[in-house]
Design a protein around this motif. Structure first.
Motif, mmCIF file in Angstrom:
data_model
loop_
_atom_site.group_PDB
_atom_site.id
_atom_site.type_symbol
_atom_site.label_atom_id
_atom_site.label_comp_id
_atom_site.label_asym_id
_atom_site.label_seq_id
_atom_site.Cartn_x
_atom_site.Cartn_y
_atom_site.Cartn_z
ATOM 1 N N SER A 137 -5.669 18.197 7.236
ATOM 2 C CA SER A 137 -5.086 16.987 7.811
ATOM 3 C C SER A 137 -6.106 15.873 7.724
ATOM 4 O O SER A 137 -7.245 16.034 8.152
ATOM 5 N N ALA A 138 -5.693 14.755 7.174
ATOM 6 C CA ALA A 138 -6.568 13.582 7.071
ATOM 7 C C ALA A 138 -5.761 12.344 7.394
ATOM 8 O O ALA A 138 -4.562 12.272 7.109
ATOM 9 N N SER A 139 -6.375 11.348 7.973
ATOM 10 C CA SER A 139 -5.688 10.121 8.371
ATOM 11 C C SER A 139 -6.099 8.973 7.469
ATOM 12 O O SER A 139 -7.284 8.744 7.243
ATOM 13 N N ASP A 140 -5.113 8.272 6.937
ATOM 14 C CA ASP A 140 -5.385 7.096 6.106
ATOM 15 C C ASP A 140 -5.631 5.880 6.998
ATOM 16 O O ASP A 140 -4.899 5.636 7.954
ATOM 17 N N ALA A 141 -6.639 5.088 6.669
ATOM 18 C CA ALA A 141 -6.927 3.887 7.451
ATOM 19 C C ALA A 141 -5.894 2.789 7.180
ATOM 20 O O ALA A 141 -5.546 2.029 8.062
ATOM 21 N N GLU A 142 -5.378 2.681 5.974
ATOM 22 C CA GLU A 142 -4.453 1.617 5.611
ATOM 23 C C GLU A 142 -3.030 1.991 5.991
ATOM 24 O O GLU A 142 -2.521 3.043 5.589
ATOM 25 N N PRO A 143 -2.325 1.158 6.780
ATOM 26 C CA PRO A 143 -0.930 1.460 7.102
ATOM 27 C C PRO A 143 -0.044 1.296 5.870
ATOM 28 O O PRO A 143 -0.272 0.426 5.037
ATOM 29 N N VAL A 144 0.959 2.125 5.772
ATOM 30 C CA VAL A 144 1.838 2.125 4.611
ATOM 31 C C VAL A 144 3.286 2.257 5.078
ATOM 32 O O VAL A 144 3.559 2.568 6.232
ATOM 33 N N VAL A 145 4.205 2.006 4.132
ATOM 34 C CA VAL A 145 5.637 2.153 4.380
ATOM 35 C C VAL A 145 6.141 3.311 3.531
ATOM 36 O O VAL A 145 5.859 3.374 2.327
ATOM 37 N N SER A 146 6.882 4.207 4.143
ATOM 38 C CA SER A 146 7.483 5.319 3.415
ATOM 39 C C SER A 146 8.893 4.914 2.983
ATOM 40 O O SER A 146 9.744 4.605 3.824
ATOM 41 N N VAL A 147 9.127 4.901 1.679
ATOM 42 C CA VAL A 147 10.439 4.521 1.140
ATOM 43 C C VAL A 147 10.959 5.653 0.261
ATOM 44 O O VAL A 147 10.173 6.388 -0.344
ATOM 45 N N PRO A 148 12.287 5.797 0.164
ATOM 46 C CA PRO A 148 12.815 6.801 -0.770
ATOM 47 C C PRO A 148 12.450 6.453 -2.207
ATOM 48 O O PRO A 148 12.246 5.281 -2.554
ATOM 49 N N LEU A 149 12.356 7.455 -3.050
ATOM 50 C CA LEU A 149 12.044 7.210 -4.451
ATOM 51 C C LEU A 149 13.110 6.342 -5.113
ATOM 52 O O LEU A 149 12.819 5.598 -6.052
ATOM 53 N N SER A 150 14.349 6.412 -4.592
ATOM 54 C CA SER A 150 15.430 5.604 -5.169
ATOM 55 C C SER A 150 15.269 4.118 -4.881
ATOM 56 O O SER A 150 15.969 3.293 -5.466
ATOM 57 N N ALA A 151 14.355 3.738 -3.976
ATOM 58 C CA ALA A 151 14.167 2.323 -3.658
ATOM 59 C C ALA A 151 13.214 1.633 -4.620
ATOM 60 O O ALA A 151 13.202 0.397 -4.687
ATOM 61 N N LEU A 152 12.419 2.381 -5.370
ATOM 62 C CA LEU A 152 11.452 1.771 -6.275
ATOM 63 C C LEU A 152 12.150 1.241 -7.524
ATOM 64 O O LEU A 152 13.008 1.909 -8.103
ATOM 65 N N TYR A 153 11.760 0.042 -7.936
ATOM 66 C CA TYR A 153 12.317 -0.604 -9.127
ATOM 67 C C TYR A 153 11.151 -0.949 -10.055
ATOM 68 O O TYR A 153 10.208 -1.642 -9.662
ATOM 69 N N ASN A 154 11.213 -0.430 -11.277
ATOM 70 C CA ASN A 154 10.124 -0.672 -12.230
ATOM 71 C C ASN A 154 10.707 -0.778 -13.628
ATOM 72 O O ASN A 154 11.246 0.194 -14.169
ATOM 73 N N GLN A 155 10.596 -1.963 -14.213
ATOM 74 C CA GLN A 155 11.068 -2.207 -15.569
ATOM 75 C C GLN A 155 9.903 -2.517 -16.513
ATOM 76 O O GLN A 155 10.052 -3.269 -17.468
ATOM 77 N N GLY A 156 8.749 -1.935 -16.222
ATOM 78 C CA GLY A 156 7.583 -2.125 -17.070
ATOM 79 C C GLY A 156 6.588 -3.118 -16.541
ATOM 80 O O GLY A 156 5.469 -3.214 -17.051
ATOM 81 N N ALA A 157 6.946 -3.862 -15.505
ATOM 82 C CA ALA A 157 6.040 -4.856 -14.934
ATOM 83 C C ALA A 157 5.371 -4.365 -13.668
ATOM 84 O O ALA A 157 4.735 -5.139 -12.965
ATOM 85 N N GLY A 158 5.502 -3.084 -13.346
ATOM 86 C CA GLY A 158 4.929 -2.544 -12.126
ATOM 87 C C GLY A 158 5.991 -2.245 -11.092
ATOM 88 O O GLY A 158 7.113 -2.772 -11.154
ATOM 89 N N PRO A 159 5.692 -1.404 -10.095
ATOM 90 C CA PRO A 159 6.686 -1.041 -9.081
ATOM 91 C C PRO A 159 6.997 -2.215 -8.160
ATOM 92 O O PRO A 159 6.148 -3.074 -7.898
ATOM 93 N N GLY A 160 8.247 -2.271 -7.702
ATOM 94 C CA GLY A 160 8.672 -3.320 -6.796
ATOM 95 C C GLY A 160 9.805 -2.842 -5.912
ATOM 96 O O GLY A 160 10.379 -1.760 -6.120
ATOM 97 N N LEU A 161 10.138 -3.643 -4.906
ATOM 98 C CA LEU A 161 11.230 -3.357 -3.986
ATOM 99 C C LEU A 161 12.133 -4.584 -3.896
ATOM 100 O O LEU A 161 11.664 -5.728 -3.967
#
Length: 363
Positions: free
Chosen positions: A281-305
């Protein structure tokens, strides 16, 4: 047959009907876009706690290969795999015939060198006495002294050769250099082995460790959190563990990093070769958002929402993927706390399109 004077009138009517149809289609299309339903969820930032499980194997902290220090033919093997051995116990033996002949030769040369040294020393003493009384030249005394020095050197060399021959004969029996367990046998009777060739693998008695393979994304954080170990044969028992060793390079095939975790509170239930589960178990210092894989949009320019405002307008915002999990992705940046994120059908959306939110769920 139509009258030719009616053709201009018919052409004008057809043009008007076509224009009306295009306007109707455009209106229908615009209304369809405005009514496109989307499933959204509000973004929620949190400090993610990584709890990862890895298959582990109980290994000794020290495991070494034992081999003969001289070459020869194996005539006997005294141990088998899994057998416990003590310091000095015999493991295997070589044929001693050639080694005994070498020892006899060395001892004969040693005896001859000893007699030659005795004779050279006696000659040196007589030459010194004659020179003292003035009955011989200085050159004779110098030759006697040189012969005595040579005799001493030959005697020393023969003495060392005889000692090495005795050691080689003793090396014909391979003995354990520590208390432990035989984990692998690499020689059989009748096999000819070279000096230094591995013959047995010995797991030294003492501290046990958990050997695991860590993925690249988790290797850096493995030593920062708390580690626990559970045996497959004893699921109820939990042992504390601590990272002791982490390979600096990844395995070229599996792309994982080999790691060793020390078991801090071992007991008699832990045995060599057991299977276990290591929970880190390890804790990340940076807060993050958990999103479903179906929410990611990437058409070659990098991931986006896709972000939806209160008026139903869409906006594509770039994000950084921190880590992929089984059915979700942890992302950072691009969205703020509480922003509505499209979580389904993102590849059917266009910038500027108006949508209708039909459902909400928490991320």
């Amino acid at each position: 047959m139509r009258h030719p004077r009616l053709w201009p009138v018919l052409a004008a009517v057809a043009t008007l009907l076509s224009a009306c149809e295009r306007k109707e289609a455009a209106r229908d299309s615009s209304e369809g876009r405005a009514e496109r339903p989307v499933l959204v969820a509000p973004a929620r930032y949190a400090a993610q706690s990584q709890a990862r499980e890895f298959a582990a194997t109980i290994r000794p902290r020290v495991e070494s290969d034992a081999g003969f220090r001289v070459a020869g033919k194996v005539i006997k093997r005294y141990v088998e795999v899994g057998q416990k051995v003590k310091l000095g116990d015999p493991l295997a033996a070589l044929d001693e015939k050639d080694l005994r002949l070498q020892l006899e030769q060395a001892e004969a040369e040693f005896a001859a060198a000893r007699m030659a040294q005795t004779q050279a020393l006696a000659d040196e003493g007589r030459a010194f006495e004659l020179r003292r009384k003035g009955w011989t030249a200085q050159a004779a005394l110098d030759r006697a002294r040189a012969g005595a020095e040579e005799g001493r050197g030959r005697f020393k060399r023969a003495e060392r050769a005889a000692e090495l021959a005795r050691h080689s004969l003793d090396y014909a029996t391979l003995r354990s250099d520590a208390d432990g367990v035989v984990t692998q046998t690499l020689v059989e009777p009748g096999q000819v082995v070279a000096a230094g060739q591995a013959a047995f693998r010995i797991a030294h008695a003492g501290e046990f460790e958990a050997a695991v393979a860590l993925p690249e994304a988790f290797a850096a954080a493995a030593g920062k959190g708390e580690a626990k170990l559970t045996l497959w044969s004893k699921p109820g028992a939990v042992y504390r563990a601590k990272l002791r060793e982490l390979s600096p390079a990844a395995d070229p095939v599996t792309r994982t990093f080999a790691a060793r975790f020390s078991i801090l509170d071992p007991d008699s239930a832990i045995a060599l070769g057991m299977s276990a589960t290591l929970i880190v178990s390890a804790s990340d210092a940076e807060p993050v958002v958990s999103v479903p894989l179906s929410a990611l949009y990437n058409q070659g320019a990098g991931p986006g929402l896709w972000k939806v405002d209160e008026a139903g307008n869409l906006q594509l915002v770039p994000v950084t993927v921190v880590r992929y999990e089984a059915d979700a992705a942890l992302v950072a940046g691009g969205v703020k706390e509480g922003d509505n994120i499209v979580v389904l059908g993102v590849h059917k959306l266009d910038p500027g399109m108006k949508v209708r939110v039909v459902s909400r769920q928490a991320l």
